[in-house]
Design a protein around this motif. Structure first.
Motif, PDB file in Angstrom:
ATOM      1  N   THR A 138     -65.552  17.893 -33.888  1.00 15.91           N
ATOM      2  CA  THR A 138     -65.255  19.321 -33.896  1.00 15.91           C
ATOM      3  C   THR A 138     -65.875  19.938 -35.138  1.00 15.91           C
ATOM      4  O   THR A 138     -65.699  19.421 -36.234  1.00 15.91           O
ATOM      5  CB  THR A 138     -63.732  19.534 -33.915  1.00 15.91           C
ATOM      6  OG1 THR A 138     -63.172  18.856 -32.804  1.00 15.91           O
ATOM      7  CG2 THR A 138     -63.378  21.005 -33.837  1.00 15.91           C
ATOM      8  N   ARG A 167     -65.475  22.581 -37.583  1.00 16.67           N
ATOM      9  CA  ARG A 167     -64.388  23.471 -37.975  1.00 16.67           C
ATOM     10  C   ARG A 167     -64.867  24.591 -38.877  1.00 16.67           C
ATOM     11  O   ARG A 167     -66.000  24.569 -39.357  1.00 16.67           O
ATOM     12  CB  ARG A 167     -63.297  22.655 -38.676  1.00 16.67           C
ATOM     13  CG  ARG A 167     -62.684  21.602 -37.776  1.00 16.67           C
ATOM     14  CD  ARG A 167     -61.561  20.875 -38.465  1.00 16.67           C
ATOM     15  NE  ARG A 167     -60.995  19.829 -37.627  1.00 16.67           N
ATOM     16  CZ  ARG A 167     -60.056  20.028 -36.699  1.00 16.67           C
ATOM     17  NH1 ARG A 167     -59.588  21.252 -36.486  1.00 16.67           N
ATOM     18  NH2 ARG A 167     -59.590  19.037 -35.983  1.00 16.67           N
ATOM     19  N   SER A 168     -63.955  25.536 -39.121  1.00 20.00           N
ATOM     20  CA  SER A 168     -64.259  26.683 -39.967  1.00 20.00           C
ATOM     21  C   SER A 168     -64.854  26.246 -41.297  1.00 20.00           C
ATOM     22  O   SER A 168     -64.331  25.335 -41.936  1.00 20.00           O
ATOM     23  CB  SER A 168     -62.971  27.464 -40.201  1.00 20.00           C
ATOM     24  OG  SER A 168     -63.208  28.526 -41.076  1.00 20.00           O
ATOM     25  N   ASP A 214     -65.828  20.808 -30.048  1.00 21.19           N
ATOM     26  CA  ASP A 214     -65.730  22.263 -30.140  1.00 21.19           C
ATOM     27  C   ASP A 214     -66.421  22.780 -31.396  1.00 21.19           C
ATOM     28  O   ASP A 214     -66.560  22.067 -32.374  1.00 21.19           O
ATOM     29  CB  ASP A 214     -64.264  22.696 -30.196  1.00 21.19           C
ATOM     30  CG  ASP A 214     -63.521  22.348 -28.906  1.00 21.19           C
ATOM     31  OD1 ASP A 214     -64.210  22.102 -27.896  1.00 21.19           O
ATOM     32  OD2 ASP A 214     -62.285  22.329 -28.917  1.00 21.19           O
ATOM     33  N   ASN A 265     -65.439  25.692 -33.762  1.00 22.31           N
ATOM     34  CA  ASN A 265     -64.337  26.624 -33.988  1.00 22.31           C
ATOM     35  C   ASN A 265     -64.819  27.895 -34.688  1.00 22.31           C
ATOM     36  O   ASN A 265     -65.882  27.895 -35.308  1.00 22.31           O
ATOM     37  CB  ASN A 265     -63.264  25.933 -34.824  1.00 22.31           C
ATOM     38  CG  ASN A 265     -62.431  24.965 -33.997  1.00 22.31           C
ATOM     39  OD1 ASN A 265     -62.593  24.877 -32.778  1.00 22.31           O
ATOM     40  ND2 ASN A 265     -61.541  24.252 -34.651  1.00 22.31           N
ATOM     41  N   ARG A 297     -65.886  23.922 -26.447  1.00 23.16           N
ATOM     42  CA  ARG A 297     -65.723  25.359 -26.606  1.00 23.16           C
ATOM     43  C   ARG A 297     -66.520  25.830 -27.806  1.00 23.16           C
ATOM     44  O   ARG A 297     -66.488  25.219 -28.868  1.00 23.16           O
ATOM     45  CB  ARG A 297     -64.252  25.691 -26.838  1.00 23.16           C
ATOM     46  CG  ARG A 297     -63.364  25.154 -25.742  1.00 23.16           C
ATOM     47  CD  ARG A 297     -62.096  25.923 -25.646  1.00 23.16           C
ATOM     48  NE  ARG A 297     -61.378  25.925 -26.917  1.00 23.16           N
ATOM     49  CZ  ARG A 297     -60.400  26.782 -27.173  1.00 23.16           C
ATOM     50  NH1 ARG A 297     -60.066  27.678 -26.285  1.00 23.16           N
ATOM     51  NH2 ARG A 297     -59.768  26.728 -28.316  1.00 23.16           N
ATOM     52  N   GLN A 341     -66.836  28.822 -30.336  1.00 20.52           N
ATOM     53  CA  GLN A 341     -66.259  30.075 -30.816  1.00 20.52           C
ATOM     54  C   GLN A 341     -66.819  30.477 -32.173  1.00 20.52           C
ATOM     55  O   GLN A 341     -66.398  31.463 -32.749  1.00 20.52           O
ATOM     56  CB  GLN A 341     -64.736  29.932 -30.925  1.00 20.52           C
ATOM     57  CG  GLN A 341     -64.078  29.613 -29.598  1.00 20.52           C
ATOM     58  CD  GLN A 341     -62.567  29.547 -29.737  1.00 20.52           C
ATOM     59  OE1 GLN A 341     -61.907  30.570 -29.785  1.00 20.52           O
ATOM     60  NE2 GLN A 341     -62.025  28.353 -29.831  1.00 20.52           N
ATOM     61  N   ASP A 371     -57.824  25.350 -40.056  1.00 16.36           N
ATOM     62  CA  ASP A 371     -58.981  24.667 -39.469  1.00 16.36           C
ATOM     63  C   ASP A 371     -59.927  24.189 -40.566  1.00 16.36           C
ATOM     64  O   ASP A 371     -60.425  23.060 -40.549  1.00 16.36           O
ATOM     65  CB  ASP A 371     -59.686  25.637 -38.522  1.00 16.36           C
ATOM     66  CG  ASP A 371     -60.753  24.953 -37.685  1.00 16.36           C
ATOM     67  OD1 ASP A 371     -60.507  23.820 -37.247  1.00 16.36           O
ATOM     68  OD2 ASP A 371     -61.824  25.542 -37.486  1.00 16.36           O
ATOM     69  N   GLU A 381     -54.778  23.825 -29.241  1.00 11.43           N
ATOM     70  CA  GLU A 381     -56.059  23.741 -28.532  1.00 11.43           C
ATOM     71  C   GLU A 381     -57.210  23.920 -29.505  1.00 11.43           C
ATOM     72  O   GLU A 381     -58.217  23.233 -29.441  1.00 11.43           O
ATOM     73  CB  GLU A 381     -56.097  24.835 -27.470  1.00 11.43           C
ATOM     74  CG  GLU A 381     -57.030  24.539 -26.318  1.00 11.43           C
ATOM     75  CD  GLU A 381     -56.967  25.651 -25.295  1.00 11.43           C
ATOM     76  OE1 GLU A 381     -58.015  26.245 -25.035  1.00 11.43           O
ATOM     77  OE2 GLU A 381     -55.853  25.930 -24.795  1.00 11.43           O
ATOM     78  N   LEU A 382     -57.016  24.847 -30.453  1.00 11.45           N
ATOM     79  CA  LEU A 382     -58.085  25.104 -31.417  1.00 11.45           C
ATOM     80  C   LEU A 382     -58.158  23.993 -32.468  1.00 11.45           C
ATOM     81  O   LEU A 382     -59.234  23.482 -32.767  1.00 11.45           O
ATOM     82  CB  LEU A 382     -57.867  26.450 -32.104  1.00 11.45           C
ATOM     83  CG  LEU A 382     -59.012  26.805 -33.046  1.00 11.45           C
ATOM     84  CD1 LEU A 382     -60.114  27.507 -32.294  1.00 11.45           C
ATOM     85  CD2 LEU A 382     -58.545  27.624 -34.217  1.00 11.45           C
ATOM     86  N   LEU A 383     -57.030  23.641 -33.038  1.00  9.36           N
ATOM     87  CA  LEU A 383     -57.051  22.724 -34.176  1.00  9.36           C
ATOM     88  C   LEU A 383     -57.209  21.272 -33.748  1.00  9.36           C
ATOM     89  O   LEU A 383     -57.734  20.461 -34.502  1.00  9.36           O
ATOM     90  CB  LEU A 383     -55.785  22.907 -35.016  1.00  9.36           C
ATOM     91  CG  LEU A 383     -55.631  24.291 -35.654  1.00  9.36           C
ATOM     92  CD1 LEU A 383     -54.358  24.356 -36.474  1.00  9.36           C
ATOM     93  CD2 LEU A 383     -56.829  24.637 -36.536  1.00  9.36           C
ATOM     94  N   ALA A 384     -56.757  20.971 -32.543  1.00  6.45           N
ATOM     95  CA  ALA A 384     -56.948  19.629 -31.984  1.00  6.45           C
ATOM     96  C   ALA A 384     -56.490  18.514 -32.923  1.00  6.45           C
ATOM     97  O   ALA A 384     -57.223  17.560 -33.161  1.00  6.45           O
ATOM     98  CB  ALA A 384     -58.411  19.431 -31.577  1.00  6.45           C
ATOM     99  N   ILE A 385     -55.318  18.657 -33.518  1.00  8.85           N
ATOM    100  CA  ILE A 385     -54.733  17.549 -34.275  1.00  8.85           C
ATOM    101  C   ILE A 385     -53.301  17.349 -33.805  1.00  8.85           C
ATOM    102  O   ILE A 385     -52.757  18.155 -33.060  1.00  8.85           O
ATOM    103  CB  ILE A 385     -54.760  17.772 -35.808  1.00  8.85           C
ATOM    104  CG1 ILE A 385     -54.025  19.054 -36.194  1.00  8.85           C
ATOM    105  CG2 ILE A 385     -56.177  17.766 -36.329  1.00  8.85           C
ATOM    106  CD1 ILE A 385     -53.819  19.172 -37.702  1.00  8.85           C
TER     107      ILE A 385
END
Lengths: 230, 267
Positions: free
Chosen positions: A129, A131-132, A147, A149, A165, A167, B154, B193-197
């Motif tokens: 992922t 991440r930000s 993803d 993010n 995803r 974003q 995040d 769903e976003l952080l997936a942890i």
């Protein structure tokens, strides 16, 4: 009369049909002499050769060509063609049964097995992922299995594929590649740029679908991936 | 004993790191665990206030690091729970007074005597966060169900991964079920769903948390609040128990509110 020896007036080249000797400017008798000299020097090399002779603009008569052919035959060299810009020489040569045109070389038949491995292009692959605050940069293509993010950034010289995803901010074709595409299972980037053209995702309605973004007529267009319209 | 070092972090300020640290420490101590909390927010200390130990500070973290006292001297024992200790932050210094290796050394020294070392990380991703992260065995990321806080969480999760301290686990704090129900707030699922942890706890929005913190009496001490219960559940999960996530909406639904109002009128 002083005569400068000009060895470069005789050019010898290997061709498919044997040897091609091009004679430069100069008096026939002397150039004929130096040709024979050359052949004598490298007897071994010339022995058994099939020879085509380019005599340039010279007008040569049957006696000249006949002598030439016989002298070459003495050295075990077969004269098979005389190339000349002079119609008289050409005619004489034809009378002697010599060719005056090099056969049109047949295109070489290359029988190669079909290459079934495709070379491909440079890409990087990440199984995580993004991440930000994190950034993935590559001159080639970028493939993310995960993803991207909001706040994450993808910057590619080529295309971007996100199996997940999307974003974050995605830039494809940063060096100006208009053919670059961006695809994602859920393409909902904060901002999308392809070859410097900026697009912002509209508000999503309904279920996410795999989508492909590309440049069509100077604009970033996003299409739903459809197996029929590829 | 070999203590586990748990760092509580969030990135964004004001989401409830310190409250979570204090309550988790209390909850673990109530499970008969030996717990020490370390306030990592040097220069902006708060943990002592929330634990109600402010007036007992003699030495602090910087004093230990700079050798002015032994660790034991800086550890304040909580009188309510003898298994609970606090190492307060210095208020007069800043984050640069302590280095990540100082924190690692400190925790190594404490490990043998403790079951849990809870480090309250400051907001931000700078030195203070690095200090708090360095000795961590487990990072708990606190977030509220709102976009900016989730974005920062995040980032923190990514940094924790990058430091190979991951995977972090998530505490979702101040969840307001009625707002979520109306779709005006991110739901637990949206955040996950976003952080997936892994989610380790959901704390409902609860006024009593603020009241308790202001009194220096963490809400976990009182058994009747939902938030307190949620902290107890996290403590149990840290101890390896399987505790189902409680139904936050049970007491806060519209029907309940109506019922309460009716009762009020009835009185």
């Amino acid at each position: 009369m002083m005569r400068l020896k000009q060895p470069e007036t005789i050019l010898i080249k290997g061709i498919r049909e044997g040897l091609l000797i091009t004679l430069g400017e100069g008096d026939w008798q002397s150039i004929f002499a130096s040709l024979m000299e050359k052949i004598t020097e490298k007897e071994k090399f010339f022995e058994g050769a099939k020879l085509a002779l380019d005599v340039g603009n010279r007008t040569l008569h049957a006696a000249d060509l006949g002598t030439l052919r016989d002298r070459l035959a003495d050295k075990n060299i077969i004269l098979w063609a005389i190339l000349s810009n002079s119609p008289v020489t050409e005619l004489t040569a034809q009378d002697l049964g010599l060719a005056t045109r090099m056969s049109v070389p047949k295109p070489e038949r290359i029988i190669k097995s079909i290459e079934s491995s495709i070379p491909g292009e440079d890409a990087i692959f990440l199984r995580k992922t993004i991440r930000s605050g994190f950034k993935v940069v590559s001159n080639g293509h970028i493939i993310i299995f995960g993803d991207v993010n909001p706040g994450g950034e993808i910057i590619a010289g080529g295309s971007v594929i996100i199996w997940g995803r999307c974003q974050g901010v995605v830039q494809a074709g940063v060096d100006g590649d208009q053919n670059a595409t961006v695809c994602a299972l859920d393409l909902n980037p904060t901002q999308l740029r392809i070859a410097g053209i900026i697009a912002i995702s509209p508000k999503r309605k309904g279920k996410p679908q795999p989508e492909v973004a590309k440049i069509i007529a100077g604009q970033v267009v996003v299409e739903t991936w459809n197996p029929k319209s590829r | 004993m070999n203590a586990k070092v748990v760092t509580i972090s969030s990135g964004k300020g004001g989401v409830g790191k310190t409250t979570t640290s204090a309550n988790l420490a209390v909850a673990l101590a109530q499970e008969n665990q030996k717990v020490v909390c370390i306030d990592g927010d040097i220069g902006l200390r708060n943990l002592d206030v929330i634990l109600g130990l402010e007036n007992r500070i003699v030495y602090d973290l910087v004093d230990v690091v700079e050798g002015r006292c032994r660790i034991r001297q800086a550890m304040i024992r909580d009188k309510r729970l003898p298994e609970l200790f606090l190492i307060p932050a210095a208020q007069t210094r800043d984050k640069s007074a302590v280095s990540p290796s100082d924190m690692i050394r400190l925790c190594e020294e404490l490990r043998d005597e403790m079951d849990w070392i809870i480090i309250d990380s400051p907001a931000g991703i700078e030195r203070g966060f690095r200090n708090a992260l360095a000795p961590a065995d487990l990072v708990l990321v606190v977030t509220n169900p709102e976009v900016s806080s989730v974005r920062d969480a995040d980032r923190i999760i990514g940094l924790v991964e990058a430091e190979e301290k991951g995977p972090a686990q998530l505490i979702l704090n101040r969840v307001n079920p009625s707002l979520t129900k109306r779709g005006d707030m991110l739901s637990t699922d949206d955040v996950l769903e976003l952080l997936a942890i892994k989610l380790i706890g959901v704390i409902p929005e609860d006024e009593s948390v603020i009241v308790a913190s202001n009194r220096g009496q963490p809400v976990t001490f009182a058994n009747n609040s939902k938030a307190g219960q949620a902290f107890h559940n996290i403590a149990k999960r840290l101890l390896g128990e399987e505790v189902p996530f409680m139904d936050i909406e049970a007491n806060n639904g519209l029907m309940n509110k109506l019922a309460k109002m009716m009762k009020f009128r009835g009185d």
